[in-house]
Design a protein around this motif. Structure first.
Motif, PDB file in Angstrom:
ATOM      1  N   TYR A 155       0.865  -1.082  -0.150  1.00 17.45           N
ATOM      2  CA  TYR A 155       0.111  -0.098   0.222  1.00 17.45           C
ATOM      3  C   TYR A 155       0.813   1.152  -0.060  1.00 17.45           C
ATOM      4  O   TYR A 155       1.929   1.533   0.687  1.00 17.45           O
ATOM      5  CB  TYR A 155      -0.916  -0.005   1.134  1.00 17.45           C
ATOM      6  N   ASP A 156       0.659   2.144  -0.920  1.00 15.63           N
ATOM      7  CA  ASP A 156       1.293   3.577  -0.978  1.00 15.63           C
ATOM      8  C   ASP A 156       0.331   4.525  -0.429  1.00 15.63           C
ATOM      9  O   ASP A 156      -0.789   4.770  -1.170  1.00 15.63           O
ATOM     10  CB  ASP A 156       1.783   3.653  -2.464  1.00 15.63           C
ATOM     11  N   PRO A 157       0.334   5.080   0.593  1.00 14.41           N
ATOM     12  CA  PRO A 157      -0.673   5.997   1.135  1.00 14.41           C
ATOM     13  C   PRO A 157      -0.784   7.354  -0.095  1.00 14.41           C
ATOM     14  O   PRO A 157      -1.813   8.198   0.164  1.00 14.41           O
ATOM     15  CB  PRO A 157      -0.152   6.645   2.371  1.00 14.41           C
ATOM     16  N   ALA A 158       0.331   7.688  -0.868  1.00  9.60           N
ATOM     17  CA  ALA A 158       0.019   8.728  -1.986  1.00  9.60           C
ATOM     18  C   ALA A 158      -1.043   8.268  -3.140  1.00  9.60           C
ATOM     19  O   ALA A 158      -1.483   9.284  -3.561  1.00  9.60           O
ATOM     20  CB  ALA A 158       1.366   8.716  -2.556  1.00  9.60           C
ATOM     21  N   ILE A 159      -1.619   7.023  -2.900  1.00 13.20           N
ATOM     22  CA  ILE A 159      -2.628   6.681  -4.116  1.00 13.20           C
ATOM     23  C   ILE A 159      -3.872   7.084  -3.328  1.00 13.20           C
ATOM     24  O   ILE A 159      -4.115   6.670  -2.216  1.00 13.20           O
ATOM     25  CB  ILE A 159      -2.541   5.223  -4.426  1.00 13.20           C
ATOM     26  N   VAL A 206      -4.222   6.083   8.688  1.00 10.43           N
ATOM     27  CA  VAL A 206      -4.610   5.415   9.698  1.00 10.43           C
ATOM     28  C   VAL A 206      -5.957   4.400   9.238  1.00 10.43           C
ATOM     29  O   VAL A 206      -6.014   3.112   9.232  1.00 10.43           O
ATOM     30  CB  VAL A 206      -4.775   6.137  10.834  1.00 10.43           C
ATOM     31  N   ASP A 207      -6.854   5.159   8.709  1.00 12.40           N
ATOM     32  CA  ASP A 207      -8.240   4.575   8.409  1.00 12.40           C
ATOM     33  C   ASP A 207      -7.846   3.613   7.451  1.00 12.40           C
ATOM     34  O   ASP A 207      -8.566   2.438   7.230  1.00 12.40           O
ATOM     35  CB  ASP A 207      -9.254   5.414   7.910  1.00 12.40           C
ATOM     36  N   THR A 208      -7.424   4.207   6.357  1.00 10.35           N
ATOM     37  CA  THR A 208      -7.039   3.065   5.051  1.00 10.35           C
ATOM     38  C   THR A 208      -6.258   2.235   5.328  1.00 10.35           C
ATOM     39  O   THR A 208      -6.610   0.910   4.898  1.00 10.35           O
ATOM     40  CB  THR A 208      -6.499   4.137   3.912  1.00 10.35           C
ATOM     41  N   ALA A 209      -5.335   2.218   6.093  1.00 11.09           N
ATOM     42  CA  ALA A 209      -4.249   1.157   6.500  1.00 11.09           C
ATOM     43  C   ALA A 209      -5.466   0.212   7.329  1.00 11.09           C
ATOM     44  O   ALA A 209      -5.223  -1.074   7.036  1.00 11.09           O
ATOM     45  CB  ALA A 209      -3.271   1.495   7.356  1.00 11.09           C
ATOM     46  N   ARG A 210      -6.169   0.421   8.305  1.00 11.72           N
ATOM     47  CA  ARG A 210      -6.983  -0.410   8.866  1.00 11.72           C
ATOM     48  C   ARG A 210      -7.982  -1.094   8.005  1.00 11.72           C
ATOM     49  O   ARG A 210      -8.398  -2.205   8.247  1.00 11.72           O
ATOM     50  CB  ARG A 210      -7.744   0.578  10.209  1.00 11.72           C
ATOM     51  N   ALA A 215       4.100   4.916  13.730  1.00 11.68           N
ATOM     52  CA  ALA A 215       3.743   4.370  15.184  1.00 11.68           C
ATOM     53  C   ALA A 215       2.000   4.408  15.356  1.00 11.68           C
ATOM     54  O   ALA A 215       1.605   3.394  15.633  1.00 11.68           O
ATOM     55  CB  ALA A 215       4.128   5.115  16.230  1.00 11.68           C
ATOM     56  N   ASP A 216       1.358   5.520  14.671  1.00 13.40           N
ATOM     57  CA  ASP A 216      -0.116   5.286  14.768  1.00 13.40           C
ATOM     58  C   ASP A 216      -0.744   4.251  14.035  1.00 13.40           C
ATOM     59  O   ASP A 216      -1.633   3.779  14.194  1.00 13.40           O
ATOM     60  CB  ASP A 216      -0.662   6.787  14.519  1.00 13.40           C
ATOM     61  N   VAL A 217      -0.163   4.335  12.565  1.00 15.79           N
ATOM     62  CA  VAL A 217      -0.538   3.252  11.601  1.00 15.79           C
ATOM     63  C   VAL A 217      -0.260   2.023  12.382  1.00 15.79           C
ATOM     64  O   VAL A 217      -1.034   1.199  12.112  1.00 15.79           O
ATOM     65  CB  VAL A 217       0.080   3.325  10.541  1.00 15.79           C
ATOM     66  N   GLY A 218       0.936   1.455  12.971  1.00 16.46           N
ATOM     67  CA  GLY A 218       1.226   0.402  13.201  1.00 16.46           C
ATOM     68  C   GLY A 218       0.331  -0.191  14.481  1.00 16.46           C
ATOM     69  O   GLY A 218       0.029  -1.191  14.529  1.00 16.46           O
ATOM     70  N   ALA A 219      -0.132   0.632  15.266  1.00 17.26           N
ATOM     71  CA  ALA A 219      -0.703   0.385  16.232  1.00 17.26           C
ATOM     72  C   ALA A 219      -2.071   0.115  15.999  1.00 17.26           C
ATOM     73  O   ALA A 219      -2.824  -0.724  16.427  1.00 17.26           O
ATOM     74  CB  ALA A 219      -0.943   1.466  17.368  1.00 17.26           C
ATOM     75  N   ALA A 220      -2.632   0.914  14.858  1.00 15.64           N
ATOM     76  CA  ALA A 220      -4.102   0.532  14.456  1.00 15.64           C
ATOM     77  C   ALA A 220      -4.170  -0.797  13.673  1.00 15.64           C
ATOM     78  O   ALA A 220      -5.233  -1.544  13.855  1.00 15.64           O
ATOM     79  CB  ALA A 220      -4.456   1.650  13.193  1.00 15.64           C
ATOM     80  N   GLY A 242      -4.682  -7.498  14.174  1.00 17.14           N
ATOM     81  CA  GLY A 242      -4.008  -8.763  13.823  1.00 17.14           C
ATOM     82  C   GLY A 242      -3.028  -8.727  12.934  1.00 17.14           C
ATOM     83  O   GLY A 242      -2.760  -9.754  12.259  1.00 17.14           O
ATOM     84  N   VAL A 243      -2.553  -7.544  12.325  1.00 17.83           N
ATOM     85  CA  VAL A 243      -1.594  -7.378  11.018  1.00 17.83           C
ATOM     86  C   VAL A 243      -0.507  -6.611  11.506  1.00 17.83           C
ATOM     87  O   VAL A 243      -0.583  -5.611  12.182  1.00 17.83           O
ATOM     88  CB  VAL A 243      -2.309  -6.578   9.899  1.00 17.83           C
ATOM     89  N   GLY A 244       0.820  -6.974  11.064  1.00 19.26           N
ATOM     90  CA  GLY A 244       2.174  -6.266  11.349  1.00 19.26           C
ATOM     91  C   GLY A 244       2.162  -5.254  10.084  1.00 19.26           C
ATOM     92  O   GLY A 244       1.774  -5.527   9.087  1.00 19.26           O
TER      93      GLY A 244
END
Length: 326
Positions: free
Chosen positions: A87-91, A113-117, A158-163, A168-170
């Motif tokens: 995933y590239d957040p620029a997209i 964060v929302d998109t990564a989740r 760090a925020d994205v990683g925690a989310a 259940g995803v790294g």
């Protein structure tokens, strides 16, 4: 013996916007991956709607009916599921009204964060556990990153990683050969700045080698931070000055730059590229790596042949060194 798992990236079949859009084409690719000895596939997040039917969870649902039905298709092709999403957040995606976001801008981080989740929740249903992300834009856009920018990236990821960890995803940060993090000691500074955070790193052997970063040394230097590995080869390097070329994504990566490099990436073999794959395999064994190892050849003119050649090399050379299941 490590518990490494082996997957294959299907991006090499997706050579054009309309080249990999039908279920029949998908199933042929999945079966090729399976008979080549791999247990899962890696997908790349894309935003071209029906022209990228594996690019988002919504597009998968539109073509296959549900994420579970798509996983059933993978199972029918003798695959366990999807190992990882890149995933590239620029997209920009539909859930973001088509707008991407910059992790250097704190105002955009909540949307990242929302998109990564969103991707992470789908990934779990598809059998995977790793979200691979481009952590920052290209070098020509930012130049060398200062301490404030490194701190901003560390906080954002760090925020994205925690989310995603809550799903259940790294999280694995993927540094490519045009990344701002390849300038100077940017990558090492981000590793240090994210120490203790739920943030891992991906080692892409070809991207590292093109950028002049030794993947074996990085693996051995940061064993606890390695979350994901992508194996592909390269035959050319790109120096910092070339990486700083305006619009390098198009001019250098796509068009080959002033040298007109026709192909940056190759399947992993022992045929004399830049990457020491047996050295990588020994390093992964020695650090007890237990994550996904994804083989790529994303510019192959013959994707099925590349998958099978890679499968032979993995089964007969690399897997006996690294260990782990298909």
């Amino acid at each position: 013996m490590s518990g490494a798992r082996w997957s294959y990236a299907v991006n090499q079949w997706d050579t054009n916007i309309d080249a990999f859009v039908r279920r029949r084409e998908h199933e042929r690719a999945f079966k090729t991956v399976s008979i080549s000895g791999f247990g899962a596939v890696e997908l790349t997040a894309e935003s071209f709607g029906a022209w990228e039917p594996l690019g988002t969870p919504d597009q998968i649902r539109d073509l296959y009916g549900s994420l579970e039905q798509f996983r059933d298709v993978l199972a029918a092709c003798a695959l366990d599921g999807v190992s990882s999403y890149v995933y590239d957040p620029a997209i920009g995606f539909d859930v973001e009204m088509g707008r991407g976001h910059d992790p250097l801008d704190p105002a955009g981080v909540p949307r990242i964060v929302d998109t990564a989740r969103w991707f992470a929740a789908a990934l779990v249903r598809l059998g995977g556990d790793t979200l691979v992300v481009r952590p920052v834009g290209s070098a020509w856009q930012t130049g060398a990153l200062d301490d404030g920018q490194i701190a901003a990236l560390a906080a954002a990821w760090a925020d994205v990683g925690a989310a995603v960890e809550a799903e259940g995803v790294g999280l694995a940060l993927h540094v490519d050969f045009l990344s701002a993090l390849r300038i100077g000691d940017g990558l090492e500074r981000l590793v240090e700045a994210t120490d203790g955070a739920p943030v891992g790193f991906a080692v892409d052997t070809a991207e590292f080698a093109i950028a002049g970063i030794d993947p074996v040394a990085f693996l051995r230097r940061h064993p606890s931070r390695i979350r994901h590995v992508q194996l592909k080869d390269a035959r050319e390097t790109v120096g910092e000055s070339e990486a700083l070329t305006p619009h390098a994504e198009q001019f250098v990566r796509t068009e080959g730059g002033e040298r007109r490099i026709g192909r940056w990436f190759f399947e992993p073999t022992d045929e004399g590229g830049l990457v020491d794959f047996e050295g990588v395999a020994h390093a992964l064994h020695d650090i007890g790596y237990g994550g996904w190892i994804v083989v790529e050849s994303d510019q192959s003119p013959h994707p099925a042949e590349s998958a099978m050649v890679s499968g032979w090399y993995v089964q007969n050379v690399l897997r006996p060194i690294v260990g782990g299941a298909a």
